[in-house]
Motif scaffolding. Sequence first.
Motif, PDB file in Angstrom:
ATOM      1  N   GLN A 280     -17.806  -4.276  -4.191  1.00 20.86           N
ATOM      2  CA  GLN A 280     -18.165  -2.939  -3.725  1.00 20.86           C
ATOM      3  C   GLN A 280     -17.592  -2.653  -2.339  1.00 20.86           C
ATOM      4  N   LYS A 281     -17.478  -3.678  -1.531  1.00 23.24           N
ATOM      5  CA  LYS A 281     -16.876  -3.520  -0.202  1.00 23.24           C
ATOM      6  C   LYS A 281     -15.423  -3.058  -0.333  1.00 23.24           C
ATOM      7  N   ILE A 282     -14.701  -3.648  -1.262  1.00 28.50           N
ATOM      8  CA  ILE A 282     -13.301  -3.260  -1.487  1.00 28.50           C
ATOM      9  C   ILE A 282     -13.234  -1.835  -2.020  1.00 28.50           C
ATOM     10  N   VAL A 283     -14.128  -1.505  -2.960  1.00 31.39           N
ATOM     11  CA  VAL A 283     -14.150  -0.150  -3.528  1.00 31.39           C
ATOM     12  C   VAL A 283     -14.376   0.888  -2.437  1.00 31.39           C
ATOM     13  N   LYS A 284     -15.333   0.636  -1.543  1.00 31.66           N
ATOM     14  CA  LYS A 284     -15.636   1.588  -0.467  1.00 31.66           C
ATOM     15  C   LYS A 284     -14.460   1.751   0.489  1.00 31.66           C
ATOM     16  N   LYS A 285     -13.740   0.660   0.739  1.00 28.87           N
ATOM     17  CA  LYS A 285     -12.558   0.752   1.607  1.00 28.87           C
ATOM     18  C   LYS A 285     -11.479   1.598   0.951  1.00 28.87           C
ATOM     19  N   MET A 286     -11.288   1.407  -0.345  1.00 28.54           N
ATOM     20  CA  MET A 286     -10.294   2.217  -1.058  1.00 28.54           C
ATOM     21  C   MET A 286     -10.694   3.689  -1.038  1.00 28.54           C
ATOM     22  N   GLN A 287     -11.958   3.981  -1.265  1.00 30.11           N
ATOM     23  CA  GLN A 287     -12.423   5.367  -1.296  1.00 30.11           C
ATOM     24  C   GLN A 287     -12.433   6.009   0.080  1.00 30.11           C
ATOM     25  N   LYS A 288     -12.606   5.204   1.119  1.00 32.55           N
ATOM     26  CA  LYS A 288     -12.583   5.741   2.476  1.00 32.55           C
ATOM     27  C   LYS A 288     -11.182   6.207   2.847  1.00 32.55           C
ATOM     28  N   MET A 289     -10.172   5.464   2.398  1.00 32.22           N
ATOM     29  CA  MET A 289      -8.785   5.846   2.681  1.00 32.22           C
ATOM     30  C   MET A 289      -8.373   7.076   1.886  1.00 32.22           C
ATOM     31  N   ASN A 290      -8.881   7.166   0.653  1.00 37.18           N
ATOM     32  CA  ASN A 290      -8.584   8.300  -0.220  1.00 37.18           C
ATOM     33  C   ASN A 290      -9.679   8.353  -1.276  1.00 37.18           C
ATOM     34  N   ASN A 367      -2.995   6.162  -3.696  1.00 39.41           N
ATOM     35  CA  ASN A 367      -3.403   4.801  -3.339  1.00 39.41           C
ATOM     36  C   ASN A 367      -3.510   3.953  -4.591  1.00 39.41           C
ATOM     37  N   LEU A 368      -2.857   2.784  -4.550  1.00 36.03           N
ATOM     38  CA  LEU A 368      -2.866   1.852  -5.672  1.00 36.03           C
ATOM     39  C   LEU A 368      -3.571   0.568  -5.275  1.00 36.03           C
ATOM     40  N   TYR A 369      -4.447   0.099  -6.147  1.00 38.97           N
ATOM     41  CA  TYR A 369      -5.043  -1.231  -5.988  1.00 38.97           C
ATOM     42  C   TYR A 369      -4.445  -2.129  -7.066  1.00 38.97           C
ATOM     43  N   ILE A 370      -3.881  -3.255  -6.660  1.00 35.83           N
ATOM     44  CA  ILE A 370      -3.257  -4.183  -7.601  1.00 35.83           C
ATOM     45  C   ILE A 370      -4.232  -5.302  -7.915  1.00 35.83           C
ATOM     46  N   ALA A 371      -4.706  -5.335  -9.164  1.00 35.12           N
ATOM     47  CA  ALA A 371      -5.589  -6.402  -9.632  1.00 35.12           C
ATOM     48  C   ALA A 371      -4.722  -7.466 -10.275  1.00 35.12           C
ATOM     49  N   SER A 372      -4.638  -8.604  -9.622  1.00 33.34           N
ATOM     50  CA  SER A 372      -3.722  -9.622 -10.121  1.00 33.34           C
ATOM     51  C   SER A 372      -4.003 -10.954  -9.454  1.00 33.34           C
ATOM     52  N   GLY A 373      -3.595 -11.998 -10.129  1.00 29.33           N
ATOM     53  CA  GLY A 373      -3.572 -13.314  -9.506  1.00 29.33           C
ATOM     54  C   GLY A 373      -2.241 -13.492  -8.805  1.00 29.33           C
ATOM     55  N   LEU A 392      -0.210   0.645  -1.142  1.00 27.77           N
ATOM     56  CA  LEU A 392      -0.500  -0.365  -2.154  1.00 27.77           C
ATOM     57  C   LEU A 392      -1.362  -1.459  -1.533  1.00 27.77           C
ATOM     58  N   TYR A 393      -2.475  -1.810  -2.209  1.00 27.68           N
ATOM     59  CA  TYR A 393      -3.425  -2.753  -1.633  1.00 27.68           C
ATOM     60  C   TYR A 393      -3.832  -3.809  -2.659  1.00 27.68           C
ATOM     61  N   THR A 394      -4.255  -4.955  -2.139  1.00 25.49           N
ATOM     62  CA  THR A 394      -4.793  -6.036  -2.965  1.00 25.49           C
ATOM     63  C   THR A 394      -6.124  -6.490  -2.376  1.00 25.49           C
ATOM     64  N   LYS A 395      -6.847  -7.303  -3.117  1.00 26.45           N
ATOM     65  CA  LYS A 395      -8.132  -7.798  -2.604  1.00 26.45           C
ATOM     66  C   LYS A 395      -7.920  -8.680  -1.384  1.00 26.45           C
ATOM     67  N   GLU A 396      -6.784  -9.378  -1.339  1.00 22.22           N
ATOM     68  CA  GLU A 396      -6.499 -10.225  -0.174  1.00 22.22           C
ATOM     69  C   GLU A 396      -6.338  -9.378   1.088  1.00 22.22           C
ATOM     70  N   MET A 397      -5.732  -8.203   0.956  1.00 24.56           N
ATOM     71  CA  MET A 397      -5.519  -7.322   2.103  1.00 24.56           C
ATOM     72  C   MET A 397      -6.821  -6.680   2.577  1.00 24.56           C
ATOM     73  N   ASP A 417     -11.830  -8.390  -9.104  1.00 23.24           N
ATOM     74  CA  ASP A 417     -10.878  -7.395  -9.615  1.00 23.24           C
ATOM     75  C   ASP A 417     -11.526  -6.519 -10.682  1.00 23.24           C
ATOM     76  N   TYR A 418     -12.351  -7.126 -11.521  1.00 26.93           N
ATOM     77  CA  TYR A 418     -13.025  -6.390 -12.594  1.00 26.93           C
ATOM     78  C   TYR A 418     -13.863  -5.244 -12.010  1.00 26.93           C
ATOM     79  N   ILE A 419     -14.597  -5.533 -10.937  1.00 28.31           N
ATOM     80  CA  ILE A 419     -15.462  -4.523 -10.316  1.00 28.31           C
ATOM     81  C   ILE A 419     -14.635  -3.362  -9.769  1.00 28.31           C
ATOM     82  N   VAL A 420     -13.541  -3.678  -9.074  1.00 29.35           N
ATOM     83  CA  VAL A 420     -12.715  -2.624  -8.479  1.00 29.35           C
ATOM     84  C   VAL A 420     -12.062  -1.776  -9.571  1.00 29.35           C
ATOM     85  N   CYS A 421     -11.574  -2.430 -10.613  1.00 31.31           N
ATOM     86  CA  CYS A 421     -10.951  -1.688 -11.716  1.00 31.31           C
ATOM     87  C   CYS A 421     -11.963  -0.804 -12.434  1.00 31.31           C
ATOM     88  N   GLU A 422     -13.167  -1.305 -12.580  1.00 34.01           N
ATOM     89  CA  GLU A 422     -14.220  -0.524 -13.235  1.00 34.01           C
ATOM     90  C   GLU A 422     -14.544   0.739 -12.439  1.00 34.01           C
TER      91      GLU A 422
END
Length: 548
Positions: A280-290, A367-373, A392-397, A417-422
């Motif tokens: 959820q922290k990652i989701v909020k950061k993505m939504q804050k940017m856009n 804004n793109l979030y890349i869910a990947s290993g 372009l962002y990843t969970k590591e970033m 990744d599942y949570i962010v994609c959902e």
Amino acid sequence: MAELWICNLERLCRHLSPRRLAAFIATQTHFLQNWRLPRKATLRTFLCGLLLFGLGLFSLFIGYDVPDTEWHTDWYSQRGMKRALYTTLVRGRQAQIDIWKSEYSKFYYGCSERSRDFAPAVRERLSNGYLLIATSGGLNQQRTGITDAVVVARILNATLVLPELDHFSFWKDDSDFSNIFDVGWFISSLSKDITIVKRVPDKVMRSMERPPYTMRVPRRSNPEYYLDQVLPILLRRTVVQLTKFDYRLTNSLNEDLQKLRCRVNFHALRFVKPIREIGQKIVKKMQKMNPRFIAVHLRFEPDMLAFSGCYYGGGDKERNDLAKIRKQWPNLPEMSPDGERKRGKCPLAPNEVGLMLRALGFGNDTNLYIASGEIYGGEETLRPLRQLFPNLYTKEMLAGQGLKPFLSFSSRLAAIDYIVCEESDVFVTNNNGNMAKLLAGRRRYMGHKRTIRPNAKKLSSLFIARNMIDWKTFSKKVKAYQRGFMGDPGEMKPGKGEFLEFPYSCVCKAAPSVYNYSSNQTNLTVELNDLRPERVVGIQGNVTHFQQ
């Protein structure tokens, strides 16, 4: 002369004024009355001429135009800078639809409640025995196995022991069930369906003369198989363990059991609090940017490329690297990379995903979030995609040091990744794997949130030829090929594909009593006066069909 008159008649009619048209008709009527068929002409030719003459007049008065064979290429055409829109037909008109969400998604909702005929769970002491489950594969493959394990326990009237996760697959993740899923929530939320315990009671284990009976059931087994082959053993031995439990239950079950599948997968399998919080922290950061963002399940890891048998132009190094990984699956057949790509079995390369999204109408400010290993080729592989979408962002970033406790566990990273994609506004799958299927199903269940599946079979030939066509033509073709692959209601027929990918028994629609089409608006407006839920059977054209 007759052939020339017939071929040009309709074209002439289009350019005549009404007064000249009347004179023309009178002239042609006189001509037809006095014209004698040549000896070599046949009655069929004369009748065809009359028919074409009538069709020409008919089309002139109703304003019919010969359809442009390329009309469908504008299906996803972009209109304006602020909203990306494509067009489709609504009652013969072109209606603009937002590519960020389906126009009709607000009318759909998940419905997995128990029916009145669904009996309460059998208590532990009255059950037929204890069912042990050993799952197989990565996180989402195991998730499918856990879902089916609950249903099988229900079929057998057995007490389910908390499933055991796979520690020996390619990913070598030694996480237990309790490290990923909320055990208390899992047990309590399903308490009305089945009885679940954390372990077989010591008293039962001491009373057993032999260890638990271990067996592997065939894939896609139906309920009758479990009742005929597994239940007798369970009654004799008290404890039975089913191994390699993935896709061991048929896709087709009665509606009550299908709804149980939905309750397990979409409600009971909740991630543990640390995973939920960082997701959820990652989701909020993505939504804050856009406020809106796209999540792309890139699936360009070395194991995926090796398993697919595809080739991406990396020369001998790529071939040798992937061949080494393929040896871990000795039963994999030899594959033709070109053949697999033509069949649409190869994931798109990252730059191809970017080109597809840009062609659909998403701007480079998206804004793109890349869910990947681990992406094969690393940053070098991602560079072309980053040029198309700089944001372009990843969970590591985004997670920073907060990700450190999870780095050694591939399943826990996949859960994030599942949570962010959902939660994303648009989800893009890049293969038809387990995570893609489960997320597609969940997003349908949550109201048909936009989910884009690349039509890889058609797009592959287009990418090969992209240097020989201009961008406008390329974009039109991408939009045409993606029709039916955008996650709209009705794209898949009930019963087709995996149930958890299209949970048709668990997706309902509030049946509208009135459909209003405004004369000066192309968008469909619906008055939801009747909120009686009915299960959607399918959609054909612009008509929704319900089960009566």
